[in-house]
Design an enzyme around this catalytic site. Sequence first.
Site, PDB file in Angstrom:
ATOM      1  N   ASN A  69     -13.268  14.459   1.608  1.00 55.76           N
ATOM      2  CA  ASN A  69     -13.875  13.202   1.164  1.00 55.76           C
ATOM      3  C   ASN A  69     -15.399  13.328   1.253  1.00 55.76           C
ATOM      4  O   ASN A  69     -15.906  13.937   2.188  1.00 55.76           O
ATOM      5  CB  ASN A  69     -13.406  12.072   2.095  1.00 55.76           C
ATOM      6  CG  ASN A  69     -13.959  10.713   1.721  1.00 55.76           C
ATOM      7  OD1 ASN A  69     -14.158  10.416   0.548  1.00 55.76           O
ATOM      8  ND2 ASN A  69     -14.210   9.886   2.719  1.00 55.76           N
ATOM      9  N   THR A  70     -16.084  12.755   0.281  1.00 55.48           N
ATOM     10  CA  THR A  70     -17.546  12.679   0.393  1.00 55.48           C
ATOM     11  C   THR A  70     -17.901  11.280   0.886  1.00 55.48           C
ATOM     12  O   THR A  70     -17.264  10.293   0.507  1.00 55.48           O
ATOM     13  CB  THR A  70     -18.256  12.911  -0.954  1.00 55.48           C
ATOM     14  OG1 THR A  70     -18.014  11.798  -1.801  1.00 55.48           O
ATOM     15  CG2 THR A  70     -17.772  14.171  -1.621  1.00 55.48           C
ATOM     16  N   HIS A  71     -18.935  11.209   1.719  1.00 62.24           N
ATOM     17  CA  HIS A  71     -19.308   9.916   2.286  1.00 62.24           C
ATOM     18  C   HIS A  71     -20.831   9.793   2.324  1.00 62.24           C
ATOM     19  O   HIS A  71     -21.523  10.730   2.738  1.00 62.24           O
ATOM     20  CB  HIS A  71     -18.733   9.776   3.696  1.00 62.24           C
ATOM     21  CG  HIS A  71     -18.976   8.422   4.283  1.00 62.24           C
ATOM     22  ND1 HIS A  71     -18.304   7.296   3.850  1.00 62.24           N
ATOM     23  CD2 HIS A  71     -19.853   8.008   5.219  1.00 62.24           C
ATOM     24  CE1 HIS A  71     -18.743   6.246   4.521  1.00 62.24           C
ATOM     25  NE2 HIS A  71     -19.686   6.645   5.359  1.00 62.24           N
ATOM     26  N   GLY A  91      -7.595   8.407  10.012  1.00 64.63           N
ATOM     27  CA  GLY A  91      -8.588   7.412  10.386  1.00 64.63           C
ATOM     28  C   GLY A  91      -9.516   7.077   9.224  1.00 64.63           C
ATOM     29  O   GLY A  91      -9.358   7.570   8.102  1.00 64.63           O
ATOM     30  N   ASP A 121     -12.773   7.820   7.898  1.00 59.24           N
ATOM     31  CA  ASP A 121     -13.892   8.772   7.938  1.00 59.24           C
ATOM     32  C   ASP A 121     -14.043   9.439   9.309  1.00 59.24           C
ATOM     33  O   ASP A 121     -15.160   9.647   9.792  1.00 59.24           O
ATOM     34  CB  ASP A 121     -15.201   8.070   7.525  1.00 59.24           C
ATOM     35  CG  ASP A 121     -15.126   7.528   6.111  1.00 59.24           C
ATOM     36  OD1 ASP A 121     -14.504   8.177   5.260  1.00 59.24           O
ATOM     37  OD2 ASP A 121     -15.669   6.440   5.854  1.00 59.24           O
ATOM     38  N   ARG A 174       0.841  -1.201   0.000  1.00 58.29           N
ATOM     39  CA  ARG A 174       0.000   0.000   0.000  1.00 58.29           C
ATOM     40  C   ARG A 174       0.881   1.258   0.000  1.00 58.29           C
ATOM     41  O   ARG A 174       0.561   2.248  -0.649  1.00 58.29           O
ATOM     42  CB  ARG A 174      -0.881  -0.018   1.258  1.00 58.29           C
ATOM     43  CG  ARG A 174      -2.313   0.370   0.993  1.00 58.29           C
ATOM     44  CD  ARG A 174      -3.182  -0.041   2.156  1.00 58.29           C
ATOM     45  NE  ARG A 174      -2.816   0.667   3.377  1.00 58.29           N
ATOM     46  CZ  ARG A 174      -3.277   1.870   3.691  1.00 58.29           C
ATOM     47  NH1 ARG A 174      -4.125   2.488   2.903  1.00 58.29           N
ATOM     48  NH2 ARG A 174      -2.918   2.446   4.809  1.00 58.29           N
ATOM     49  N   ARG A 230     -10.560   3.338  -1.219  1.00 58.26           N
ATOM     50  CA  ARG A 230      -9.322   2.813  -0.656  1.00 58.26           C
ATOM     51  C   ARG A 230      -8.780   3.823   0.343  1.00 58.26           C
ATOM     52  O   ARG A 230      -8.874   5.035   0.111  1.00 58.26           O
ATOM     53  CB  ARG A 230      -8.299   2.616  -1.780  1.00 58.26           C
ATOM     54  CG  ARG A 230      -7.319   1.541  -1.503  1.00 58.26           C
ATOM     55  CD  ARG A 230      -6.521   1.226  -2.742  1.00 58.26           C
ATOM     56  NE  ARG A 230      -7.240   0.469  -3.754  1.00 58.26           N
ATOM     57  CZ  ARG A 230      -7.530  -0.826  -3.684  1.00 58.26           C
ATOM     58  NH1 ARG A 230      -7.210  -1.525  -2.625  1.00 58.26           N
ATOM     59  NH2 ARG A 230      -8.156  -1.433  -4.676  1.00 58.26           N
ATOM     60  N   SER A 263     -22.234  13.261   3.992  1.00 62.30           N
ATOM     61  CA  SER A 263     -21.268  14.109   4.699  1.00 62.30           C
ATOM     62  C   SER A 263     -20.095  14.445   3.792  1.00 62.30           C
ATOM     63  O   SER A 263     -19.713  13.653   2.924  1.00 62.30           O
ATOM     64  CB  SER A 263     -20.699  13.377   5.926  1.00 62.30           C
ATOM     65  OG  SER A 263     -21.719  12.910   6.777  1.00 62.30           O
ATOM     66  N   ASP A 270      -8.333  12.574   7.458  1.00 58.20           N
ATOM     67  CA  ASP A 270      -7.201  12.411   8.372  1.00 58.20           C
ATOM     68  C   ASP A 270      -6.742  10.957   8.282  1.00 58.20           C
ATOM     69  O   ASP A 270      -7.107  10.255   7.335  1.00 58.20           O
ATOM     70  CB  ASP A 270      -7.562  12.864   9.797  1.00 58.20           C
ATOM     71  CG  ASP A 270      -8.627  11.988  10.439  1.00 58.20           C
ATOM     72  OD1 ASP A 270      -8.996  10.933   9.855  1.00 58.20           O
ATOM     73  OD2 ASP A 270      -9.096  12.350  11.529  1.00 58.20           O
ATOM     74  N   LEU A 323      -6.208   6.079   2.048  1.00 59.03           N
ATOM     75  CA  LEU A 323      -4.955   6.687   1.605  1.00 59.03           C
ATOM     76  C   LEU A 323      -3.865   6.389   2.631  1.00 59.03           C
ATOM     77  O   LEU A 323      -4.072   6.568   3.829  1.00 59.03           O
ATOM     78  CB  LEU A 323      -5.119   8.204   1.498  1.00 59.03           C
ATOM     79  CG  LEU A 323      -5.819   8.756   0.266  1.00 59.03           C
ATOM     80  CD1 LEU A 323      -5.786  10.276   0.307  1.00 59.03           C
ATOM     81  CD2 LEU A 323      -5.186   8.242  -1.012  1.00 59.03           C
TER      82      LEU A 323
HETATM   83  C1  GAR Z   1     -20.352   8.122  -3.408  1.00 56.84           C
HETATM   84  O1  GAR Z   1     -21.599   7.910  -2.789  1.00 56.84           O
HETATM   85  C2  GAR Z   1     -19.277   8.333  -2.368  1.00 56.84           C
HETATM   86  O2  GAR Z   1     -19.701   9.023  -1.249  1.00 56.84           O
HETATM   87  C3  GAR Z   1     -18.950   6.924  -2.012  1.00 56.84           C
HETATM   88  O3  GAR Z   1     -18.881   6.276  -3.255  1.00 56.84           O
HETATM   89  C4  GAR Z   1     -19.869   6.859  -4.112  1.00 56.84           C
HETATM   90  C5  GAR Z   1     -19.232   7.161  -5.431  1.00 56.84           C
HETATM   91  O4  GAR Z   1     -20.198   7.383  -6.391  1.00 56.84           O
HETATM   92  N1  GAR Z   1     -17.732   6.852  -1.266  1.00 56.84           N
HETATM   93  C6  GAR Z   1     -17.575   6.049  -0.222  1.00 56.84           C
HETATM   94  O5  GAR Z   1     -18.412   5.254   0.155  1.00 56.84           O
HETATM   95  C7  GAR Z   1     -16.228   6.180   0.460  1.00 56.84           C
HETATM   96  N2  GAR Z   1     -16.246   5.515   1.713  1.00 56.84           N
HETATM   97  P1  GAR Z   1     -19.807   7.921  -7.846  1.00 56.84           P
HETATM   98  O6  GAR Z   1     -18.623   7.084  -8.325  1.00 56.84           O
HETATM   99  O7  GAR Z   1     -21.021   7.713  -8.668  1.00 56.84           O
HETATM  100  O8  GAR Z   1     -19.456   9.371  -7.691  1.00 56.84           O
END
Ligand code: GAR
Length: 197
Positions: free
Chosen positions: A106-108, A142, A144, A64, A90, A135, A140, A92
């Site tokens: 990051n989007t979650h 961790g 999320d 990694r 993945r 969210s 960081d 980082l």
């Molecule tokens: C999104 O919902 C994003 O938040 C999520 O993957 C999806 C990507 O959708 N990410 C995670 O779950 C990270 N833990 P997309 O490829 O259609 O933009």
Amino acid sequence: MLKVAVLISGTGSNLRALLEAASDPSYPARIVAVGADRAAAGLAHADEFGIPSFTVPFADFASRDEWGEALERELAAAAPDLVVLSGLMRLLPRGVVARFAPQIINTHPAYLPEFPGAHGVRDALAAGVDQTGASVIVVDDGVDTGPILAQERIPVLPGDTEDTLHERIKPVERRLLIDVVRRIATGELRLDAPAIP
Ligand code: GAR
């Protein structure tokens, strides 16, 4: 003008929304590079918008950390002011986070700190909650756990599947992400001192 690099693993629908927002001359950020850890379908969006892209396949590296070093080199070459993880599935490595922090977000697809990790939508459904959310956070070391920049609640409806719920969450994620990037670009939001809503 804020220079943004976006990392993806999948279809990149949130990336596409950001590319569309950034193609409006009045939007204060530009996408300068799109990267992926695999042959992600979403890289086609970068091609369509004429944005350079790169792939650093995780599977090609012995560890990694070695993958992270290669990813860091590609990112650094694009000299972004901000790195956006938009569906990068993945963790980082620490070195990459250290290089760009706190300018990594990051989007979650959940209302953090609820349901962190790779299966935020599935885990919310399995828990039987009647609302989840979306969210945008600072990355960081961790999983999320970084400071929350924006988030919104989304109801879980009777009969929801992982797909139907995720497809209702994504438009909210897009709106939050586009707004957070705009506020970072204008200086309204400072990642070294994020205001937690
Ligand atoms: C999104 O919902 C994003 O938040 C999520 O993957 C999806 C990507 O959708 N990410 C995670 O779950 C990270 N833990 P997309 O490829 O259609 O933009």
